[in-house]
Design a protein around this motif. Structure first.
Motif, short mmCIF file in Angstrom:
data_model
loop_
_atom_site.label_atom_id
_atom_site.label_comp_id
_atom_site.label_asym_id
_atom_site.label_seq_id
_atom_site.Cartn_x
_atom_site.Cartn_y
_atom_site.Cartn_z
N ASP A 25 -17.01 -49.74 2.46
CA ASP A 25 -16.81 -51.00 3.38
C ASP A 25 -15.55 -52.13 2.67
OD1 ASP A 25 -18.30 -49.91 5.48
OD2 ASP A 25 -19.86 -50.99 5.02
N TRP A 26 -15.74 -52.24 1.53
CA TRP A 26 -15.10 -53.40 0.91
C TRP A 26 -13.59 -52.84 0.43
CZ3 TRP A 26 -13.45 -57.45 -1.01
CH2 TRP A 26 -12.42 -57.71 -1.96
N LEU A 27 -13.66 -51.38 0.34
CA LEU A 27 -12.23 -50.59 0.20
C LEU A 27 -11.57 -50.66 1.60
CD1 LEU A 27 -13.06 -47.67 -2.08
CD2 LEU A 27 -11.93 -49.84 -2.64
N TRP A 28 -12.26 -50.44 2.64
CA TRP A 28 -11.71 -50.70 4.02
C TRP A 28 -10.94 -52.23 4.18
CZ3 TRP A 28 -9.66 -46.60 6.04
CH2 TRP A 28 -10.52 -45.60 6.30
N THR A 29 -11.72 -52.99 3.66
CA THR A 29 -11.20 -54.52 3.73
C THR A 29 -9.92 -54.65 2.95
OG1 THR A 29 -13.48 -55.24 4.01
CG2 THR A 29 -11.89 -56.83 3.54
N VAL A 30 -9.92 -54.01 1.88
CA VAL A 30 -8.84 -54.21 1.14
C VAL A 30 -7.49 -53.61 1.66
CG1 VAL A 30 -7.80 -53.75 -1.47
CG2 VAL A 30 -10.24 -54.54 -1.37
N PHE A 31 -7.84 -52.43 2.26
CA PHE A 31 -6.91 -51.44 2.64
C PHE A 31 -6.33 -52.46 4.13
CE2 PHE A 31 -6.08 -49.07 6.63
CZ PHE A 31 -4.89 -48.39 6.38
N SER A 32 -7.08 -52.99 4.53
CA SER A 32 -6.48 -53.95 5.77
C SER A 32 -5.58 -55.14 5.19
CB SER A 32 -7.66 -54.67 6.68
OG SER A 32 -8.52 -53.53 6.93
N ILE A 33 -5.88 -55.45 4.13
CA ILE A 33 -5.18 -56.75 3.56
C ILE A 33 -3.64 -55.98 3.05
CG2 ILE A 33 -4.99 -58.22 1.71
CD1 ILE A 33 -8.27 -58.63 1.69
N MET A 34 -3.76 -54.98 2.55
CA MET A 34 -2.70 -54.35 2.04
C MET A 34 -1.83 -53.86 3.15
SD MET A 34 -2.68 -54.35 -1.28
CE MET A 34 -3.97 -54.43 -2.71
N GLY A 35 -2.30 -53.24 4.13
CA GLY A 35 -1.80 -52.96 5.25
C GLY A 35 -0.91 -54.04 6.07
N LEU A 36 -1.61 -55.28 6.37
CA LEU A 36 -1.23 -56.52 6.88
C LEU A 36 -0.14 -56.92 5.84
CD1 LEU A 36 -1.04 -58.73 8.96
CD2 LEU A 36 -2.87 -59.82 7.49
N GLY A 37 -0.22 -56.97 4.67
CA GLY A 37 0.71 -57.41 3.66
C GLY A 37 1.98 -56.65 3.92
N THR A 38 1.99 -55.37 4.12
CA THR A 38 3.11 -54.54 4.29
C THR A 38 4.01 -54.61 5.54
OG1 THR A 38 1.93 -52.75 2.98
CG2 THR A 38 3.80 -52.03 4.20
N LEU A 39 3.31 -54.95 6.48
CA LEU A 39 3.80 -55.32 7.82
C LEU A 39 4.64 -56.54 7.80
CD1 LEU A 39 1.05 -54.20 10.57
CD2 LEU A 39 3.33 -53.08 9.69
N LEU A 40 3.97 -57.51 6.98
CA LEU A 40 4.58 -58.98 6.89
C LEU A 40 5.84 -58.77 6.03
CD1 LEU A 40 1.41 -61.25 6.49
CD2 LEU A 40 2.86 -61.06 8.54
N ALA A 41 5.55 -57.87 5.09
CA ALA A 41 6.94 -57.91 3.99
C ALA A 41 8.10 -56.97 4.73
CB ALA A 41 6.52 -57.12 2.64
#
Length: 289
Positions: A25-41
């Motif tokens: 569950d924690w890793l899915w949270t980190v994945f969401s943060i990384m995915g959002l960061g990718t879109l913003l970048a």
């Protein structure tokens, strides 16, 4: 998106010391943060003028790689069982997909930092190689179940010391073509990133190395570090370079189209002089009387 329980059930671990449902569950949270960061970048990159996107494109590379790696780890994929040192015959999950992530990300981040300095290309290439040595030594050491793993750990630490030397002393001693603003931003960004780098070998020694902490604790620790060294660091670094003069650095994002002229403009190339139109030559026998 699958939850932690579903991911662990669909992709059951093959080691006695393995990822828990809460860890997934924690890793899915980190994945969401990384995915959002990718879109913003990616959006920030598109909004930049052509020819001034280099640092933003490097951020897209880092965050995209992290998103794929954390999707794999959250799905309980990308690991292999290795006999844990100091634990008898007990096996532990070793996540090679994490090292693939670092193999791409660490040199890319360091490249972005050094391109803002006046270091020659030879020094930059050597520094990038040493960052690869750090990651590869960590991977090989993690896959070795005997005490020989600490030899690879030593190789990685020595290479890491070289990185600190270049980032904190050698590179700042060079002349910054873009002036004092970039120099101040470099000091802040490099000091922050170098501090984060210190904690990675500590986590390795407690996790893959000494097997002191569980796999789930390892995931929480590495996840926090990757967030701090990934989206948080890149956001701050790009903010310090928001007004940078690419012409002063001599950097452009490769070949870009100049819509104001016919054709394309390439850095360092001058436009060809116009060719005068030459009238056709008419043979003497065919000339009009």
């Amino acid at each position: 998106m699958a939850g932690g329980n579903q991911a662990v059930n669909l992709n059951p671990p093959y080691a006695q010391e393995h990822l828990s449902t809460n860890g997934s569950d924690w890793l899915w949270t980190v994945f969401s943060i990384m995915g959002l960061g990718t879109l913003l970048a990616a959006v920030a990159t598109i909004m930049r003028p052509r020819g001034t996107r280099l640092f933003h494109q490097l951020a897209v590379i880092v965050l995209t790689t992290s998103s794929i790696a954390y999707f794999s780890m959250a799905s309980d994929l990308g690991a292999t069982p290795i006999t844990a040192e100091f634990r008898g015959d007990e096996t532990r999950q070793i996540w090679y997909v994490r090292y693939i992530q670092w193999f791409i990300n660490f040199p890319t981040i360091i490249l972005g930092l050094l391109l803002a300095t006046g270091l020659p290309l030879s020094d930059i290439v050597t520094t990038l190689f040493m960052s690869v040595v750090v990651v590869v030594s960590g991977l090989v050491g993690a896959l070795v179940h005997s005490t020989y793993k600490w030899g690879y750990y030593t190789f990685g630490c020595v290479a890491l010391i070289y990185l600190w030397y270049v980032l904190l002393w050698h590179a700042p001693a060079s002349s910054f073509a873009a002036g004092g603003v970039v120099r101040r931003g470099y000091y802040l960004a490099t000091g922050y990133f170098s501090f984060i780098l210190i904690t990675y070998p500590i986590c390795w020694a407690c996790a893959e190395g000494g097997n002191v902490i569980t796999v789930t604790s390892e995931m929480i620790w590495y996840g926090i570090l990757d967030i701090l060294a990934g989206p948080v660091f890149l956001a701050c670094f790009l903010w310090t370079l928001r007004g940078i003069d690419y012409n002063a650095l001599g950097l452009h994002s490769g070949k870009f189209v100049d819509h104001g002229a016919a054709g394309s403009a390439v850095r360092g190339e001058k436009g060809a002089a116009p060719v005068a139109e030459v009238p056709p030559v008419i043979p003497a026998g065919e000339q009009a009387a």
